[in-house]
Scaffold this active site. Structure first.
Site, mmCIF file in Angstrom:
data_model
loop_
_atom_site.group_PDB
_atom_site.id
_atom_site.type_symbol
_atom_site.label_atom_id
_atom_site.label_comp_id
_atom_site.label_asym_id
_atom_site.label_seq_id
_atom_site.Cartn_x
_atom_site.Cartn_y
_atom_site.Cartn_z
ATOM 1 N N LYS A 4 -6.986 -0.764 13.253
ATOM 2 C CA LYS A 4 -6.530 0.599 13.556
ATOM 3 C C LYS A 4 -7.739 1.511 13.722
ATOM 4 O O LYS A 4 -7.790 2.336 14.646
ATOM 5 C CB LYS A 4 -5.602 1.120 12.447
ATOM 6 C CG LYS A 4 -4.194 0.560 12.549
ATOM 7 C CD LYS A 4 -3.360 0.804 11.293
ATOM 8 C CE LYS A 4 -2.031 0.062 11.419
ATOM 9 N NZ LYS A 4 -1.281 -0.002 10.163
ATOM 10 N N GLN A 29 -1.003 2.712 4.527
ATOM 11 C CA GLN A 29 -0.736 1.301 4.805
ATOM 12 C C GLN A 29 0.191 0.715 3.735
ATOM 13 O O GLN A 29 -0.045 0.874 2.542
ATOM 14 C CB GLN A 29 -2.068 0.532 4.861
ATOM 15 C CG GLN A 29 -1.939 -0.912 5.304
ATOM 16 C CD GLN A 29 -1.503 -1.073 6.756
ATOM 17 O OE1 GLN A 29 -1.767 -0.231 7.604
ATOM 18 N NE2 GLN A 29 -0.816 -2.168 7.042
ATOM 19 N N ASP A 46 3.823 7.203 11.439
ATOM 20 C CA ASP A 46 4.617 5.987 11.262
ATOM 21 C C ASP A 46 6.105 6.262 11.497
ATOM 22 O O ASP A 46 6.884 5.327 11.692
ATOM 23 C CB ASP A 46 4.473 5.470 9.817
ATOM 24 C CG ASP A 46 3.515 4.301 9.696
ATOM 25 O OD1 ASP A 46 3.391 3.532 10.667
ATOM 26 O OD2 ASP A 46 2.895 4.162 8.623
HETATM 27 N N1 GUN Z 1 2.277 -2.510 7.095
HETATM 28 C C1 GUN Z 1 2.660 -3.384 8.061
HETATM 29 N N2 GUN Z 1 3.036 -2.711 9.164
HETATM 30 C C2 GUN Z 1 2.901 -1.401 8.903
HETATM 31 C C3 GUN Z 1 3.120 -0.210 9.663
HETATM 32 O O1 GUN Z 1 3.553 -0.230 10.812
HETATM 33 N N3 GUN Z 1 2.844 0.965 9.023
HETATM 34 C C4 GUN Z 1 2.384 0.998 7.753
HETATM 35 N N4 GUN Z 1 2.160 2.196 7.233
HETATM 36 N N5 GUN Z 1 2.171 -0.076 7.026
HETATM 37 C C5 GUN Z 1 2.431 -1.271 7.593
#
Ligand code: GUN
Length: 296
Positions: A54, A98, A121
């Protein structure tokens, strides 16, 4: 029939290029740089890889990346205080915590502390409610990526029968809402659905998001249907590690009209849509027109 392969890797590269072009214009014309803050608590190896990717993608499109890595022992008050600071920081337009969080932390409490306008998100309860009532919201990245690919392939989705297999808050439920928003007739199926094969076989659009390797087989697919495989499952076959989706690719591809592969299908779209959401949040925060084609 051999299905057209929907190339998510190429599609995601196009989305990232579009985002980068918008970011360059924002900087040049308004002096604004969109910023994304990512919070990682603990040492989960998969999460560390996601966060690294990311960060790299955020920098690549010209945005600011703010990484916050906290120890696995971080207390709730400390994490909430960080989120409060990020909420108040005008350089931060998007915040992502996350998941999964260490067990002693309440993920719902933490996510709902994020300013909904910065919740890239789309997990905050306000955004869930806004999406469910067809109002402007932040939309979860993976379903948004699926929607973009479906619109690109079909144009209008109106009147199509869509079946979403999986009812998670992150994919299944928001996916169903988005398809409903595009005037599909939507069914949500799951592990307790009776005669799943018959339900799936009615789908013009079949989205598999159950987290079970190769559960959806060709005999469950309507000839000519579009199959979107959200699954990413690590399995071992013939003594080798392998990545497979929730769809049995070979058998489904022989029946479907179009299909996303794993890897290289939905996966790359998730980060691309995270960047698109950060750009959207930045434009909204500054009272500017939103980028077209990058939102629901
Ligand atoms: N963990 C796995 N996929 C995601 C996601 O799309 N967003 C977040 N915040 N955590 C994750």
């Amino acid at each position: 029939m051999t299905a057209k392969v929907i190339d998510g890797k190429a599609f995601a590269a196009n989305v990232r290029a579009e985002v980068a072009a918008h970011v360059a214009r924002l900087k040049a014309e308004k002096g604004i740089t969109p910023g994304l803050a990512v919070v990682l608590v603990g040492e989960d190896p998969a999460s560390k890889v996601y966060v690294k990717n990311k960060h790299a993608s955020t920098i690549e499109v010209g945005m600011e990346s703010f990484e916050h890595r906290l120890s696995a022992e971080t207390g709730e008050a400390e994490l909430l205080a960080l989120i409060d600071r990020l909420n108040a920081d005008p350089a931060v337009h998007g915040i992502l915590v996350q998941l999964p969080l260490p067990k002693h932390l309440d993920a719902e409490l933490v996510i709902n502390r994020i300013d909904p306008a910065k919740d890239v998100d789309g997990f905050h309860i306000s955004n869930v409610g806004l999406l469910g009532t067809g109002q402007k919201s932040m939309v979860p990245c993976t379903p948004l990526g699926c929607l973009m690919m479906l619109r690109d392939h079909h144009g209008s989705l109106a009147g199509m029968n869509a079946v979403v297999v999986g009812r998670s808050n992150i994919v299944g439920k928001p996916m169903a809402q988005l398809l409903l928003g595009d005037s599909c007739t939507v069914t949500i199926a799951h592990s307790r659905t009776k005669d799943l094969a018959e339900v799936c076989k009615r789908a013009d659009i079949l989205v598999a998001a159950v987290g079970r390797p190769e559960m959806i087989t060709g005999d469950m697919v309507k000839p000519g249907a579009t199959v979107i495989d959200v699954g990413i499952n690590r399995i071992e076959r013939d003594g080798k590690a392998k990545l497979v989706g929730d769809v049995h690719y070979e058998s489904a591809a022989s029946v479907a009209g179009a299909i996303t592969p794993v890897p290289g299908g939905v996966g790359p779209m998730t980060i691309a849509c995270l960047l698109a959401n950060t750009l959207t949040a930045c434009c909204r925060a500054n009272g500017l027109a939103e980028p077209k084609g990058l939102t629901a």
